[in-house]
Design a protein around this motif. Structure first.
Motif, PDB file in Angstrom:
ATOM      1  N   THR F 154      74.893  56.232  79.777  1.00  0.00           N
ATOM      2  CA  THR F 154      76.160  56.307  78.734  1.00  0.00           C
ATOM      3  C   THR F 154      75.836  55.836  77.725  1.00  0.00           C
ATOM      4  O   THR F 154      76.673  56.771  76.399  1.00  0.00           O
ATOM      5  CB  THR F 154      76.951  55.610  79.559  1.00  0.00           C
ATOM      6  OG1 THR F 154      77.398  54.155  79.135  1.00  0.00           O
ATOM      7  CG2 THR F 154      77.514  55.494  81.146  1.00  0.00           C
ATOM      8  N   ALA F 155      74.984  56.130  77.055  1.00  0.00           N
ATOM      9  CA  ALA F 155      74.285  55.276  76.078  1.00  0.00           C
ATOM     10  C   ALA F 155      73.557  56.141  75.485  1.00  0.00           C
ATOM     11  O   ALA F 155      72.936  55.788  74.214  1.00  0.00           O
ATOM     12  CB  ALA F 155      73.592  53.331  75.674  1.00  0.00           C
ATOM     13  N   ALA F 156      72.762  56.854  76.144  1.00  0.00           N
ATOM     14  CA  ALA F 156      71.780  57.612  75.883  1.00  0.00           C
ATOM     15  C   ALA F 156      72.421  58.928  75.157  1.00  0.00           C
ATOM     16  O   ALA F 156      73.166  59.537  75.318  1.00  0.00           O
ATOM     17  CB  ALA F 156      71.162  58.537  77.117  1.00  0.00           C
ATOM     18  N   ARG F 157      72.069  59.157  73.626  1.00  0.00           N
ATOM     19  CA  ARG F 157      72.441  59.802  72.595  1.00  0.00           C
ATOM     20  C   ARG F 157      71.510  60.492  71.653  1.00  0.00           C
ATOM     21  O   ARG F 157      70.367  59.819  71.544  1.00  0.00           O
ATOM     22  CB  ARG F 157      73.535  59.204  71.354  1.00  0.00           C
ATOM     23  CG  ARG F 157      75.191  59.146  72.086  1.00  0.00           C
ATOM     24  CD  ARG F 157      76.216  58.804  71.556  1.00  0.00           C
ATOM     25  NE  ARG F 157      75.594  56.972  71.547  1.00  0.00           N
ATOM     26  CZ  ARG F 157      74.937  56.795  69.867  1.00  0.00           C
ATOM     27  NH1 ARG F 157      75.468  57.418  68.838  1.00  0.00           N
ATOM     28  NH2 ARG F 157      74.612  55.955  69.680  1.00  0.00           N
ATOM     29  N   LYS F 158      71.493  61.495  71.629  1.00  0.00           N
ATOM     30  CA  LYS F 158      70.192  62.230  70.543  1.00  0.00           C
ATOM     31  C   LYS F 158      70.034  61.899  69.645  1.00  0.00           C
ATOM     32  O   LYS F 158      70.727  61.223  68.729  1.00  0.00           O
ATOM     33  CB  LYS F 158      70.354  64.036  70.565  1.00  0.00           C
ATOM     34  CG  LYS F 158      69.486  64.869  69.736  1.00  0.00           C
ATOM     35  CD  LYS F 158      70.202  65.782  69.248  1.00  0.00           C
ATOM     36  CE  LYS F 158      69.486  66.912  68.979  1.00  0.00           C
ATOM     37  NZ  LYS F 158      69.418  68.608  69.098  1.00  0.00           N
ATOM     38  N   ALA F 159      68.785  61.928  69.303  1.00  0.00           N
ATOM     39  CA  ALA F 159      68.227  61.330  67.710  1.00  0.00           C
ATOM     40  C   ALA F 159      66.842  61.989  67.458  1.00  0.00           C
ATOM     41  O   ALA F 159      65.775  61.808  67.852  1.00  0.00           O
ATOM     42  CB  ALA F 159      68.256  59.689  66.902  1.00  0.00           C
ATOM     43  N   ARG F 160      66.508  62.483  66.195  1.00  0.00           N
ATOM     44  CA  ARG F 160      65.014  62.940  66.162  1.00  0.00           C
ATOM     45  C   ARG F 160      65.131  63.629  64.377  1.00  0.00           C
ATOM     46  O   ARG F 160      65.434  64.530  63.794  1.00  0.00           O
ATOM     47  CB  ARG F 160      65.316  64.886  67.239  1.00  0.00           C
ATOM     48  CG  ARG F 160      63.775  65.152  67.386  1.00  0.00           C
ATOM     49  CD  ARG F 160      63.746  66.055  67.910  1.00  0.00           C
ATOM     50  NE  ARG F 160      63.866  66.341  68.815  1.00  0.00           N
ATOM     51  CZ  ARG F 160      62.303  66.443  70.411  1.00  0.00           C
ATOM     52  NH1 ARG F 160      61.387  65.835  69.265  1.00  0.00           N
ATOM     53  NH2 ARG F 160      62.975  65.720  71.177  1.00  0.00           N
ATOM     54  N   VAL F 161      64.556  62.440  63.688  1.00  0.00           N
ATOM     55  CA  VAL F 161      63.836  63.208  62.394  1.00  0.00           C
ATOM     56  C   VAL F 161      62.591  64.000  62.363  1.00  0.00           C
ATOM     57  O   VAL F 161      62.164  63.276  62.428  1.00  0.00           O
ATOM     58  CB  VAL F 161      64.122  61.989  62.059  1.00  0.00           C
ATOM     59  CG1 VAL F 161      63.724  61.848  60.447  1.00  0.00           C
ATOM     60  CG2 VAL F 161      65.430  61.442  61.925  1.00  0.00           C
ATOM     61  N   ARG F 162      62.798  65.404  61.994  1.00  0.00           N
ATOM     62  CA  ARG F 162      61.859  66.026  61.893  1.00  0.00           C
ATOM     63  C   ARG F 162      61.390  65.266  60.790  1.00  0.00           C
ATOM     64  O   ARG F 162      61.470  65.750  59.879  1.00  0.00           O
ATOM     65  CB  ARG F 162      61.877  67.569  62.002  1.00  0.00           C
ATOM     66  CG  ARG F 162      62.184  68.047  63.595  1.00  0.00           C
ATOM     67  CD  ARG F 162      61.926  69.418  64.199  1.00  0.00           C
ATOM     68  NE  ARG F 162      62.472  69.211  65.415  1.00  0.00           N
ATOM     69  CZ  ARG F 162      63.524  69.889  65.547  1.00  0.00           C
ATOM     70  NH1 ARG F 162      64.529  69.514  64.816  1.00  0.00           N
ATOM     71  NH2 ARG F 162      63.874  69.903  67.305  1.00  0.00           N
ATOM     72  N   THR F 163      59.740  66.226  60.790  1.00  0.00           N
ATOM     73  CA  THR F 163      58.752  65.752  59.723  1.00  0.00           C
ATOM     74  C   THR F 163      57.718  66.746  60.195  1.00  0.00           C
ATOM     75  O   THR F 163      57.123  67.113  60.573  1.00  0.00           O
ATOM     76  CB  THR F 163      58.145  64.305  59.509  1.00  0.00           C
ATOM     77  OG1 THR F 163      57.779  64.209  60.082  1.00  0.00           O
ATOM     78  CG2 THR F 163      58.887  63.246  59.597  1.00  0.00           C
ATOM     79  N   GLU F 164      57.477  67.119  58.732  1.00  0.00           N
ATOM     80  CA  GLU F 164      56.344  67.930  58.298  1.00  0.00           C
ATOM     81  C   GLU F 164      55.119  67.662  58.529  1.00  0.00           C
ATOM     82  O   GLU F 164      53.949  68.093  59.020  1.00  0.00           O
ATOM     83  CB  GLU F 164      56.463  68.738  57.054  1.00  0.00           C
ATOM     84  CG  GLU F 164      56.882  70.217  56.674  1.00  0.00           C
ATOM     85  CD  GLU F 164      57.437  71.048  55.574  1.00  0.00           C
ATOM     86  OE1 GLU F 164      56.425  71.720  55.262  1.00  0.00           O
ATOM     87  OE2 GLU F 164      58.466  70.562  54.873  1.00  0.00           O
ATOM     88  N   LEU F 177      62.899  56.683  62.436  1.00  0.00           N
ATOM     89  CA  LEU F 177      63.367  56.590  64.208  1.00  0.00           C
ATOM     90  C   LEU F 177      64.687  56.034  64.091  1.00  0.00           C
ATOM     91  O   LEU F 177      64.512  54.996  64.966  1.00  0.00           O
ATOM     92  CB  LEU F 177      62.184  55.837  64.943  1.00  0.00           C
ATOM     93  CG  LEU F 177      61.659  56.747  64.447  1.00  0.00           C
ATOM     94  CD1 LEU F 177      59.605  55.548  64.831  1.00  0.00           C
ATOM     95  CD2 LEU F 177      60.596  57.548  66.220  1.00  0.00           C
ATOM     96  N   PRO F 178      65.554  57.034  63.559  1.00  0.00           N
ATOM     97  CA  PRO F 178      67.079  55.659  64.525  1.00  0.00           C
ATOM     98  C   PRO F 178      67.080  55.829  65.638  1.00  0.00           C
ATOM     99  O   PRO F 178      67.382  56.372  66.370  1.00  0.00           O
ATOM    100  CB  PRO F 178      67.805  57.006  63.654  1.00  0.00           C
ATOM    101  CG  PRO F 178      67.275  58.229  63.527  1.00  0.00           C
ATOM    102  CD  PRO F 178      65.909  58.129  63.235  1.00  0.00           C
ATOM    103  N   ARG F 179      67.880  54.452  65.598  1.00  0.00           N
ATOM    104  CA  ARG F 179      68.268  53.876  66.847  1.00  0.00           C
ATOM    105  C   ARG F 179      66.802  54.211  68.684  1.00  0.00           C
ATOM    106  O   ARG F 179      66.814  53.805  68.999  1.00  0.00           O
ATOM    107  CB  ARG F 179      69.199  54.535  67.502  1.00  0.00           C
ATOM    108  CG  ARG F 179      70.618  54.117  66.800  1.00  0.00           C
ATOM    109  CD  ARG F 179      71.911  54.864  67.865  1.00  0.00           C
ATOM    110  NE  ARG F 179      71.368  55.329  68.611  1.00  0.00           N
ATOM    111  CZ  ARG F 179      71.764  56.674  69.232  1.00  0.00           C
ATOM    112  NH1 ARG F 179      71.459  57.741  68.081  1.00  0.00           N
ATOM    113  NH2 ARG F 179      70.707  57.711  69.384  1.00  0.00           N
ATOM    114  N   GLY F 180      65.631  53.389  67.451  1.00  0.00           N
ATOM    115  CA  GLY F 180      64.627  53.585  67.788  1.00  0.00           C
ATOM    116  C   GLY F 180      64.362  54.766  68.627  1.00  0.00           C
ATOM    117  O   GLY F 180      64.062  54.782  69.815  1.00  0.00           O
ATOM    118  N   MET F 181      64.301  56.255  68.296  1.00  0.00           N
ATOM    119  CA  MET F 181      65.193  57.341  69.666  1.00  0.00           C
ATOM    120  C   MET F 181      64.004  58.076  68.951  1.00  0.00           C
ATOM    121  O   MET F 181      63.790  58.638  67.526  1.00  0.00           O
ATOM    122  CB  MET F 181      66.090  57.429  69.114  1.00  0.00           C
ATOM    123  CG  MET F 181      67.156  56.914  70.409  1.00  0.00           C
ATOM    124  SD  MET F 181      66.707  57.745  71.998  1.00  0.00           S
ATOM    125  CE  MET F 181      66.659  59.246  71.753  1.00  0.00           C
TER     126      MET F 181
END
Lengths: 220, 220, 220, 220, 220, 220
Positions: F154-164, F177-181
C-alpha cells in the motif's frame, strides 16, 4: 578532470590509448567552452593487464586517494561542477567512490562521463560493425582518428574470450585477455573514429555549456 | 619517471612550472638515449601553496602510494634502473620513501634527481644574479626558455620572506609565501634559462648513458 | 618534541646517537626556558640502515602518524608553538608532512629544527676538519661530549662512498654505507663536541625565548 | 620492549606514570639477565584521558603500526623472543594485534606482560588495602617507590565512578573519570610500592631467564 | 549491534558459535524491549584460530573500520545509545577503539557487553563445573540450549594448554590451542546452557530498559 | 559469499532487501549442490542512501578490506572457486578490486555474480512491465516472493529521477533518489518474483555444478 590508464592494447595500439582519446576530447571541449581543464591523470587501475608488457597500474586504493584529493582541491577553490571524463573501465567506480567523499559537506557535484559508454552512442551504433571491446574496432578507429602515428594496423588481430560471468583470477589474466586484447580491430578506420570523436565532442560541449548555465543533466 | 606539481607560481608563471621543466628535459633526454619515458605525474605535494588559486595538491600519503605503485610496476617489468626526474621540492622525500619500499626484495635501483638542485649547478652559478627560489629568477628564466608563451614577465615582482628555521603553519601560508612567491624574478631572461636547460640536459644524458652501461653514479 | 632514530652508527658510536644528542639539548634548553619538553621519540625512519645490526626502523607512514598524533594532541591542549628538535635526516620531511596536517584548521605553528644543520653552524665550521656525515667527526665529537661512556674511539674508522645523485636501492645498502658509516671519525674529540653543543644550546635557548615572547623566527 | 602512556594521573602523579614503572622494571631486569632492552615507547592509547591536561595520545591505528614495525624489525634481526612489558591498559590488545602480524611467517614469539596484572599478584594482594585503579593506591605506591620526587601526596584524593558495563562516550570522559582518576590513592606508601616492584622484578627475571634457556612460559 | 566470529570450536561445536549465542540473545531482548537490532556481523578477529579449518578471520584494522562505520552511521541517525553485544574475545578492544572514534563529537554512548563475561555471572558460577574457555563446558552448554542440532557431543574432548603469560606466536597456534580448543566440554548440558541464557537475557533486558529510560549503567 | 546492503528501499520494502534476496538464493543453491555457504555480509556501500532513515553504510575502503580478508581466508583454506553472489550495485566494483588482490599469487578464481543483472535475464524480460530500479517492480516482486511479511504494497509509489550522466553530489541525494526510490513498484506481484527467483536459482545451480566439475564459465 581526465582519467585514463597506461596499459597494453594489443600489438597495434599505444599503451596510452585510454588517456589519449579523452585528453583529446577534453582539449577540444575546453577550447569551445569556458571550462578549465586539469592535466590528465595518465595511470589507472589496470590490474587485468599488468601481466602484459608496458602496463603501469595503480592499485584501486591509490587511485581512490588521488581522485579524492584532486576533487577536494578543486571544490575547495569554489568550483561547483567537475566533469570527470574517464577513458578506462575500472576507474569508473573509483571515481564514484572518490566523488562521494569529496562532495561530502560541499555544494559541489561531480559528473562522471565514461566517454566510450555515455556519449556518441548513436554515432557508434552507426559506424561500428563489431562489438566494442579493448583495442577493438572502436578504440582502434578512435586512435586512428586522433593519433594515427601510434597505430600499427598490420599488427591488429582479433582476440575475444567470452565469459558468462565476471571471472577475476590473477593466474588466468593471459588466458582471459590474450595479447591484452578483447575485440576485432581489423575493420577499424580513421573515418569511423572521426565520426565517433566528433559526436562525442559535440555532446560534451553541450553538457559543459549546460553546466556553465548552472544546470545539471537531469531530465525533466 | 617525471614528477612535479600544479601550484601557484606568482602572477607571472604557469601553474605547471614544476612539471613543464622536467618534462621538457625528460623528453630531450629520452630522445638522445634509449631510455623509456613514463608519462609525467602532474600533481605533487603543494600544501604550502594550496591556499592560492589554481593549486591542486595531493596529500603526502597519496603521493607515496602513487610513486610506490609506479616504481613497483616498472621494476616488475624487468627494468633495473629508474631515474626519478623531480621538479618540486616536497616530492623529493616522498620519492625516497617510495623507492625504499619499491626496491625492497628487488635488484633495482632508483636514482632521484631533483633537477633544480642536482644538475646544471655550474651553469646556474654562472648565469643567475639572485638566489634560487619559487617563481624566482631561475624558474622564470627556465620557463622563458621552454614555454615563453606561458610567462607574463610584466607581472613578475619580487617577494621573499626569510625565516631562520623551517616554519609550518596552515594559517600563515599567505604570510610566509606572499602571492605564492619566493624570490626575485625581475632579472630573468630566456637566455639564462637556455643555458641552464642545456647544461641540465647534457648532464642527464650522461647519467642515463652511464646507467645504460650498467653503471650507477658512484664515485670511485 | 624530540625525534631521532635507533640505528647503526659504525662500530664506535651507540645506536641511539641520533636521539641522545637532541634529547641532551632539549633538556638543557627546557631547563633554561619555560618550555615543556615531551618525552623523546626514540625510533625514526632508518631504512638505509636496517640491514645493519641493532637498527630498529619505523616505516615512513608509521612515523607520519606518530608525529601527527603527537602534534595534534599538543596543539589541542592550547599550546601554540611546537619546536620539533630533530636528530635524524629522513625524519625531517615526515615532520614537515605531519605539521602540515596537524596545523590545518589551527592557529599553531611548528618549527622544525634539524639540529645538525640548522644550529651551531659557525661552531661546526670552526672546529670540524672533515665533512659532516653519519658517525663522522661531527657526531663522534658530540657523543664524546655528551655520553663519552658510549663511544669506542678505537673502533672508529673512516668510510665514505660518494655518489653523484641520490641512489635508493634495497640490495645495495651495505655497499653504499659500509659498516653503517659515512665519514671520517678519527679526528673527533670531546672538545669539539662541547663547542658544538654549547653553541647549539645557546641558539636554541634564543629561539625558544623568542617564541615565548610570541615571535616566530621570521627575519624582518 | 616497554610500552606505556603519557596521560593524566590525577593531581598527584606524573603524566609518565605508566611508562616510568615498567621502564624501571625493564632496566632492573635487563641488568640481571642477558636481555637487550629497547628504548621505551612513551606514548600510548590514552583516548579516555585526552580531555585532561597534559595527555598526549596516539590513535590505536598509529600505535598498531608502531608496535608492528618495532616487533618486525627485532624479529628480523634474528631475535626469537620479545617480552612486551606493558604499563597501560588499552595498549594490551594493540600489542596482541601487532604481535599477530609481526610473528606471521616467522619462528618468533612475543610474550605480552601487562605488568600491573600479570606479575606481583601475591605481593599486591598482601599490601594493598583498596582496589587497583588509575592513579589509585597501587600506582601511587609504585611511583612513591621509584620516583618519589614526582609524587605530590597532598593532592591525592579519591575518585571512582563505578559502571556496570564498559561505557565509551567522548562527551562523558570527565564524568566517567573525574580529575583523570579512578581509585583511592590516600593510603599509598613507598613501602607498599617497594614490595610490589621487588616481586615484579623477581618474577620478570625468572621469565626472562626461562626464555634465555629457550623455554616459553607454558605450564606442563 | 551484535559481533562475533566464524572460527573453529573444537570438533563438536559449529564455526558460528560466537555469533549464534549473542544473536539469539539480541533477538530475545529486542522482542522484549523497543530496541532496534542490527544484523549481526558474522566475522571477527580470529587470528589465533585461522590455521584451523573453517575459520574466516578479519584483520583487526578491517574490523576497526567496520565497527566504526556502523557505529557512526547509527549515531548519525539520531540514536543515542548503542549496545554492542559481543560474543568473541579479541573483538572487545576493537569495539572500544571504534567507539572512541565514533562518539567523538557526538552525544552518543556505546555500551560494550562481552556477554560471556559481563552478564549471567551468578548463573555461570552456579551451573558450571569447569573453568570457562573456548568450546569448553560453558559454550557447549549454551549452544546445546540454543541450537542443539549443531552440536556433536560425541566429538567433545578436553584440551587446555595453560600459559603463565600471554604468548603470541604464529607458528605455535596449533600447539597453544590444540584442535582449536581450550577447555573441558564433556560435562556440558542443555540445562546448564538454558540457565545461563535465561539469566543473560534477563540482565540484558534490564540494561536496555534502563537505556530506554535515558539512564546509563552507572552505579550511584 | 553473499554481499548486500542495509539501506532504504522506499516506504514499502525492508532495509535488508539487497541481502534478503541473494541470501535466499544462496541457501537454495547450497542445498542443491555441494557448495559451502558463508554467512552473508549484511552491510554494503550505501552512500547514495545514507541520508535516508535506517541506512547503515560502510565506506568503500572498509568494504574493500572486508571482502579481501574474507576471500583471502577462504582461498587459504584450499578452496579454489568462490562465487560472490552480490545483491547491491556499488558493491560490484569493490568485489572486483578485492578479488584482484585476493587471487594474487594464488590459483583461485572468484566469480562475481550481480544477481539482478547476470541471471534470470529472460525471466525478467518476460514478466516485468517497467524498467528495473531500486525498490522498483523487480525488487518488490522478488521480496513479495521471498518474504511477503516484510512488504507493505500500500505504501508503494513510483519515483524515478532520470539523469543523462552519472551525477555524484552529497547535497543532492534526496533530490536524485526521492524517498530512497528509483522505479515503479505498483505493478509488482509475488508471482513475478517467483518466476525470477526460480530462474535465478536454476542458473546459479548450473554455474556451481559446473565449478564443482572444475570448469570456469568460459564460452568455447
Amino acid at each position: 578532470m581526465v582519467t585514463g590508464a597506461l596499459e597494453t592494447h594489443g600489438d597495434h595500439l599505444p599503451l596510452g590509448t585510454d588517456i589519449i582519446n579523452p585528453a583529446y576530447l577534453a582539449e577540444k571541449v575546453a577550447r569551445k567552452t569556458k571550462a578549465l581543464m586539469l592535466p590528465p591523470i595518465p595511470f589507472g587501475d589496470s590490474w587485468s593487464f599488468d601481466v602484459f608488457k608496458g602496463t603501469v597500474s595503480l592499485r584501486p586504493e591509490t587511485l581512490l586517494m588521488v581522485y579524492r584529493d584532486v576533487m577536494t582541491a578543486v571544490l575547495r577553490q569554489g568550483i561547483t561542477f567537475i566533469v570527470a571524463l574517464n577513458g578506462h573501465g575500472p576507474n569508473a567506480a573509483i571515481l564514484q567512490q572518490a566523488a562521494q567523499a569529496a562532495t561530502e559537506g560541499s555544494a559541489g557535484a561531480i559528473i562522471i562521463v565514461n566517454w566510450w559508454l555515455d556519449v556518441a552512442k548513436e554515432a557508434r551504433a552507426k559506424v561500428l560493425q563489431t562489438p566494442e571491446g579493448h583495442a577493438a574496432e572502436d578504440e582502434t578507429s578512435e586512435v586512428l582518428a586522433v593519433r594515427p602515428d601510434l597505430v600499427d594496423l598490420t599488427a591488429a588481430r582479433k582476440a575475444r574470450v567470452r565469459t558468462e560471468f565476471r571471472i577475476v583470477s590473477a593466474s588466468r589474466r593471459e588466458a582471459l585477455l590474450p595479447r591484452g586484447m578483447y575485440g576485432e580491430p581489423e575493420t577499424a578506420t580513421a573515418e569511423k573514429g572521426k565520426t565517433i570523436m566528433q559526436a562525442a565532442e559535440d555532446e560534451l560541449v553541450r553538457l559543459v555549456q549546460q553546466l556553465e548555465n548552472g544546470k545539471l543533466p537531469i531530465a525533466d
